[in-house]
Design an enzyme around this catalytic site. Structure first.
Site, PDB file in Angstrom:
ATOM      1  N   GLY A 322      81.754   1.481  -9.595  1.00 35.58           N
ATOM      2  CA  GLY A 322      81.077   0.531  -7.917  1.00 35.58           C
ATOM      3  C   GLY A 322      80.519   1.131  -6.990  1.00 35.58           C
ATOM      4  CD  GLU A 342      86.348   9.249 -13.387  1.00 38.08           C
ATOM      5  OE1 GLU A 342      87.329   9.587 -13.241  1.00 38.08           O
ATOM      6  OE2 GLU A 342      86.203   8.663 -11.671  1.00 38.08           O
ATOM      7  CG  ASP A 375      88.231  19.185 -12.218  1.00 35.29           C
ATOM      8  OD1 ASP A 375      88.076  18.770 -10.724  1.00 35.29           O
ATOM      9  OD2 ASP A 375      89.345  19.432 -12.441  1.00 35.29           O
ATOM     10  CB  CYS A 446      90.598   2.274  -1.411  1.00 30.10           C
ATOM     11  SG  CYS A 446      90.860   1.215  -0.981  1.00 30.10           S
TER      12      CYS A 446
END
Length: 513
Positions: A322, A342, A375, A446
């Site tokens: 996102g 990622e 990583d 988050c």
């Protein structure tokens, strides 16, 4: 607090909630005893409808570890449940899952037995029935009859009788009376609040500490803030869209039926319909993304950097893509090389899919855009001082997105905070090492939990003299270009669902000296 605004048609009809004169009944009367089902289980339908059966199947999968946002759409497709029925199932599953602590306390009281004496499969059936009675506009007789039919079909005839008896007891009181009953049985005021709002007690304590620790609330108003925050967690989040810069515009999304966001300059809100039906979303030029996440990415891109040799950006924890999608759009617009990193190959594939429109635009513009597996903790050693803007969207408990993930609050515990602490610190340290002098690092979670936010940044900075905190609040502006308020006492930024209408995102901005 409940999902009370959903479809009313299941077993209802246009006259639900009205007396014999056609007048609207007040909620308390709708739940009165004379509206409950008096039909013996043996005389009722032996099978329920496809919608409720699908809801039960989803509940069992969620109990087994599935995610509601992944399991439910698949089950709806498999069972060919569409339209209003699909909306009914979604509200039923999300509401029964989100409010399970409250409903479990009510069921235990109505059954006059502890939860560990109720079979888990029967308990899921009771949760669905209780949500229909107390959290949805389903007539009591239909809620009881259909849930008993469901129990007969999936739990057996003996369980159906038990379900009938318990739900009849539940239907004898309206929700406000049940709230008083379960609160009276709580251990202390915090436990009572946690039960009433259906949160784990440890989460309520952590959120209260976060409201105080981030400067959002003081001792005089923290209880009011906490009550509104917990209420917001139980209110389904709206569908927010992002128009990825250089690929789409807010105007395009508005023309497709959305409404321009008042929070994010690149955001829109879809009040109804399928986001996938919008061409820009389907083509990857726009996406579903919380407005808070949009603001974080925009803030990182707007921060001042002192780049002597040109800019280069990286998202160290890019999956599922996102924030990387928004940053990639901005990077391609500015002709800046961008890397989306990622650690998981599966999630790397998701990032590639999410960024396919940006990748095509980058190729056409001749701007390097790389999606890779690696990583993030190694980037500081492998690529020291290589980037001018680094985003670390660190793995966290997700306590800031409870309204979107109904099962999340029941799967996390205090031990998860400690388990993630080392990883979060290692990622931030690596991100700093990968940042060129004069460049900036954005650390985001988050979660508002203090041990995942402020304390991580402060711990990492304590042992370094080559990085400084930047007050990020000035970088957060709304769709009208005005400064966003209620961000805390700085230099950190903390967003809240009850204040900003976003997920409870945290953001810290650091500049490499």
């Amino acid at each position: 607090m409940s999902d009370a605004g959903g479809p009313a048609h299941r077993g209802g009809g246009s006259g639900e909630g009205r007396d014999r004169h056609g007048r609207q009944r007040p909620p308390a009367r709708r739940h009165a005893a004379h509206h409950r089902s008096a039909t013996r289980p043996a005389e009722r339908a032996r099978r329920t409808d496809a919608a409720r059966l699908t809801a039960y199947t989803a509940m069992r999968e969620i109990e087994g570890g599935a995610y509601a946002n992944l399991a439910l759409p698949r089950l709806l497709r498999e069972q060919r449940v569409t339209g209003r029925d699909a909306g009914f199932v979604t509200e039923l599953v999300y509401g029964a899952t989100r409010l399970r602590r409250l409903y479990d306390a009510i069921v235990s009281e109505a059954a006059a037995r502890p939860l560990d004496r109720i079979d888990g499969r029967v308990l899921d059936t009771l949760r669905l029935g209780t949500h229909q009675l107390l959290g949805m506009r389903v007539p009591p007789h239909a809620a009881v009859d259909e849930t008993v039919a469901l129990a007969r079909q999936v739990n057996g005839a003996g369980a159906a009788g038990f379900v009938n008896a318990v739900l009849r007891r539940v239907s004898e009181r309206p929700l406000d009376q049940w709230l008083d009953v379960v609160a009276a049985a709580a251990l202390d005021p915090v436990d009572a609040l946690a039960t009433r709002t259906s949160h784990p007690t440890w989460v309520v304590k952590a959120l209260r500490a976060a409201l105080l620790g981030h400067g959002t609330a003081g001792p005089a108003d923290v209880e009011d803030h906490l009550a509104r925050l917990l209420e917001a967690d139980n209110t389904p989040a709206k569908v927010s869209l992002v128009a990825r810069p250089g690929l789409s515009t807010v105007a395009e999304l508005v023309a497709a039926g959305a409404t321009a966001s008042v929070v994010s300059p690149v955001g829109a809100v879809l009040t109804e319909g399928d986001p996938g039906a919008i061409p820009a979303v389907r083509e990857g030029r726009a996406a579903v993304q919380d407005e808070g996440s949009q603001l974080l990415a925009l803030a990182l891109a707007a921060a001042r950097v002192d780049a002597e040799a040109g800019e280069r950006w990286v998202d160290l924890c890019a999956g599922p893509g996102g924030k990387a999608g928004l940053l990639a759009g901005l990077a391609v617009e500015r002709r800046i090389p961008f890397v989306a990193n990622e650690i998981s190959e599966h999630r790397t594939q998701l990032v590639r899919q999410t960024l396919h429109a940006a990748r095509h635009a980058a190729e056409a513009a001749g701007t390097p855009l790389e999606v890779r597996t690696g990583d993030g903790r190694d980037v500081g050693v492998d690529e020291p001082a290589a980037y001018t803007r680094v985003l670390i969207d660190a793995p966290c408990t997700g306590l800031g997105a409870l309204r979107r993930r109904p099962e999340a609050r029941w799967r996390r515990g205090p031990g998860d905070v400690a388990a993630l602490a080392g990883l979060q610190r290692e990622l931030l340290a690596a991100g700093i090492e990968a940042t060129a002098p004069g460049g900036v690092v954005g650390y985001a979670t988050c979660s508002p939990h203090l041990n995942e936010t402020r304390f991580v940044v402060q711990d990492v900075m304590r042992n370094r003299d080559d990085v400084e905190l930047v007050d990020a609040r000035d970088l957060f502006v709304d769709a009208a270009g005005m400064p966003l308020g209620g961000l805390g006492d700085g230099p950190f930024v903390q967003l809240w669902p009850h204040v900003h209408g976003t997920d409870a995102m945290f953001f810290a901005l650091l500049r490499r000296r």
